[in-house]
Structures are given as C-alpha cells and as structure tokens.
Design a protein around this motif. Structure first.
Motif, PDB file in Angstrom:
ATOM      1  N   ALA A   1      21.500   2.767  38.463  1.00  0.00           N
ATOM      2  CA  ALA A   1      22.155   1.498  39.055  1.00  0.00           C
ATOM      3  C   ALA A   1      21.684   0.342  38.256  1.00  0.00           C
ATOM      4  CB  ALA A   1      21.543   1.239  40.575  1.00  0.00           C
ATOM      5  N   LYS A   2      20.354   0.289  37.760  1.00  0.00           N
ATOM      6  CA  LYS A   2      19.744  -0.611  36.739  1.00  0.00           C
ATOM      7  C   LYS A   2      20.484  -0.690  35.258  1.00  0.00           C
ATOM      8  CE  LYS A   2      16.946  -3.773  35.506  1.00  0.00           C
ATOM      9  NZ  LYS A   2      17.228  -5.268  35.960  1.00  0.00           N
ATOM     10  N   VAL A   3      20.964   0.425  34.902  1.00  0.00           N
ATOM     11  CA  VAL A   3      21.522   0.667  33.647  1.00  0.00           C
ATOM     12  C   VAL A   3      23.052   0.205  33.747  1.00  0.00           C
ATOM     13  CG1 VAL A   3      22.902   2.604  32.263  1.00  0.00           C
ATOM     14  CG2 VAL A   3      20.562   2.990  32.872  1.00  0.00           C
TER      15      VAL A   3
ATOM     16  N   ASP B   1      29.177  11.493  36.733  1.00  0.00           N
ATOM     17  CA  ASP B   1      27.811  11.715  36.060  1.00  0.00           C
ATOM     18  C   ASP B   1      26.797  11.813  37.371  1.00  0.00           C
ATOM     19  OD1 ASP B   1      28.289  12.013  33.631  1.00  0.00           O
ATOM     20  OD2 ASP B   1      27.664  10.050  32.753  1.00  0.00           O
ATOM     21  N   SER B   2      25.699  12.376  37.331  1.00  0.00           N
ATOM     22  CA  SER B   2      24.489  12.509  38.107  1.00  0.00           C
ATOM     23  C   SER B   2      24.430  11.029  38.294  1.00  0.00           C
ATOM     24  CB  SER B   2      23.436  13.233  37.799  1.00  0.00           C
ATOM     25  OG  SER B   2      23.751  14.635  37.670  1.00  0.00           O
ATOM     26  N   PHE B   3      24.091  10.846  39.421  1.00  0.00           N
ATOM     27  CA  PHE B   3      23.242   9.258  40.011  1.00  0.00           C
ATOM     28  C   PHE B   3      24.321   8.247  40.188  1.00  0.00           C
ATOM     29  CE2 PHE B   3      19.886  11.673  37.757  1.00  0.00           C
ATOM     30  CZ  PHE B   3      19.044  11.925  38.769  1.00  0.00           C
ATOM     31  N   GLU B   4      25.495   8.469  39.696  1.00  0.00           N
ATOM     32  CA  GLU B   4      26.461   7.517  39.953  1.00  0.00           C
ATOM     33  C   GLU B   4      27.053   7.744  41.362  1.00  0.00           C
ATOM     34  OE1 GLU B   4      27.815   5.234  38.250  1.00  0.00           O
ATOM     35  OE2 GLU B   4      26.940   5.587  36.142  1.00  0.00           O
ATOM     36  N   PRO B   5      27.513   6.576  41.989  1.00  0.00           N
ATOM     37  CA  PRO B   5      27.960   6.530  43.538  1.00  0.00           C
ATOM     38  C   PRO B   5      29.259   7.337  43.848  1.00  0.00           C
ATOM     39  CG  PRO B   5      27.596   4.158  42.839  1.00  0.00           C
ATOM     40  CD  PRO B   5      27.417   5.171  41.569  1.00  0.00           C
TER      41      PRO B   5
END
Length: 257
Positions: A97-99, A169-173
């Motif tokens: 999210a920060k990225v 990708d992983s960690f994307e909503p």
C-alpha cells in the motif's frame, strides 16, 4: 517519476537499477534515477563523511554537513518538490500500500545511511519520512533503496509488458473490500513432469472455473501462510465456501498444499 539517491555508493544502486523492469522503465522514460555521493560535498584533505559518536561506543556516525549539502544539491537539481526518505530500521514498515502511494509521487530523494547511521539532527532537519524494509539490519541503505525503487518502478504505467501483472500480485487488493491475499500458484510447460502434473482446471479453457480455482488457491494459501491477512468476517459467502472447500481438501490430502 524521478528518484534521487544520496549514498556513499551511488554506483551500486545504479547498477542494480539498470536491469529488468527498472531498467526498462528508465529506457521508456517512466523513471529516472540520479545518484549523489555526500563525499563529493565533504571538505578537508580526507573528505571525511563520518566521525565517532558522542558518548562512546562502536562504529561511526555520518556527518551533518556533507549530507545536508548533498541533499540540498539533489533538491535543486529539479524544480519538482521532493520528499526525503531515510531508509532506516527505525522507519515505518514498507508495505505494498505504501509502495502504491510512493509510485504516484513525481519525485523522492532516498537517503542511504552507513556505519551506525546518520546524525539525528540531520534526520530531524531534512528527513520527511523514514522507511524500513523489514525487521533486520543491513550494512547500509543501498539495498533497501534498490528494493523500494524496484517496487515503485513496476507500478509505473507501461513498465510491465502486461498491465494485469501488477494488479494480480501478492498484497494487492483482491476485491472491492480491499482484501490482501497472497498470489495463487502458477504453472507452465510441460504438463507432465516427474515433479507432478499441472492442475487440469488450468488447461480446461473455462475462464470462470480457472478464476474460481485461482481465487480459492489465493484464499487458502493466505489462510495457511499469512492468517493475519485474512479476516473471516469480511469474506463474502462465496469466498467462505471456497476457503472451506480448500481447507477440507487440504485436511484429506496434505500434499495438495
């Protein structure tokens, strides 16, 4: 997006950033990376950039003036406002999210510490944010800077050959509720191999079934490997059914996970 890197080893970051997705983003004019060495702004015969810490103890601390002058030169190199980010174990944990938020900025200046770190007065005066890539210590901030640059570069529009790659990708909503799931498993040729067979659903040509299988695998993997990312109360009825079926299959055939 412009990224300025303040480092005693700017050539290291430049070399890492010259390959793969980051290199392609630079070639396409989506990202520009500029290195700045504080030693170039040091004075005296030895051009010192560090000194022993007050209060004693091991190691050296980076001096204020060479860093301040170096950061100022980086600021003045482009009229766009720049956020100064110090890569530090004490910083906020870097997340996807920060990225995404950083990738939307026009410009950042990354400050890479060395030795025991940077004089705290410089941090207080010049640094806007501190970021950490994990709960461990590196010899310097250059590797962390390279990680951050890679992460933001691949989110620049046009950096990836397939625009869907980043979204999956992983960690994307993963849905409208903002669920953060790990990626599903992936397979390629050959279909048959001594290490196993590609799941039949992936060769079925039925896009709805494939999407359902991938969603189930993402849910199941996240539940097993990163349960902190899954709140059962926020899952839809369909997702709960997929997860229950995955867990039931895993219990009956542990090798399936």
């Amino acid at each position: 997006m412009r990224v300025d890197v303040v480092s005693l080893f700017p050539e290291f970051v430049a070399q890492v950033a010259g390959h793969g997705v980051v290199g392609r983003a630079q070639e396409r004019g989506l990202l520009s990376i500029h290195g700045w060495n504080p030693r170039d702004f040091a004075t005296g015969n030895y051009r010192r950039v560090d000194e022993r810490p007050f209060g004693g103890g091991p190691g050296m601390v980076m001096l204020i003036d060479p860093l301040r002058d170096c950061i100022q030169a980086a600021r003045e190199a482009d009229p766009a406002p720049a956020t100064v980010i110090y890569l530090s174990p004490q910083g906020e944990r870097l997340t996807q999210a920060k990225v995404r938020e950083l990738a939307g900025r026009d410009r950042v200046i990354l400050l890479c510490g060395r030795y025991e770190g940077v004089d705290e007065r410089l941090v207080a005066a010049e640094v806007d944010e501190e970021l950490s890539i994990g709960d461990y210590v590196l010899s310097g901030g250059e590797l962390a800077a390279a990680v951050l640059i890679d992460a933001v570069a691949r989110l620049q529009a046009g950096a990836l050959n397939d625009s869907e790659s980043a979204a999956q990708d992983s960690f994307e909503p993963a849905d409208d509720a903002g669920s953060l799931l790990l990626d599903c498993p992936h397979f390629t040729r050959p279909v048959e191999h001594e290490l196993g067979t590609v799941p039949a659903v992936l060769m079925s040509g039925n896009h709805a079934d494939i999407a359902r299988w991938r969603r189930q695998q993402a849910l199941g993997r996240t539940w097993l490997r990163r349960p902190d990312l899954v709140d059962p109360s926020t899952l839809s009825k369909a997702d709960r059914q997929l997860l229950d079926a995955f867990l039931a299959e895993s219990a009956s055939d542990p090798s399936s996970t």
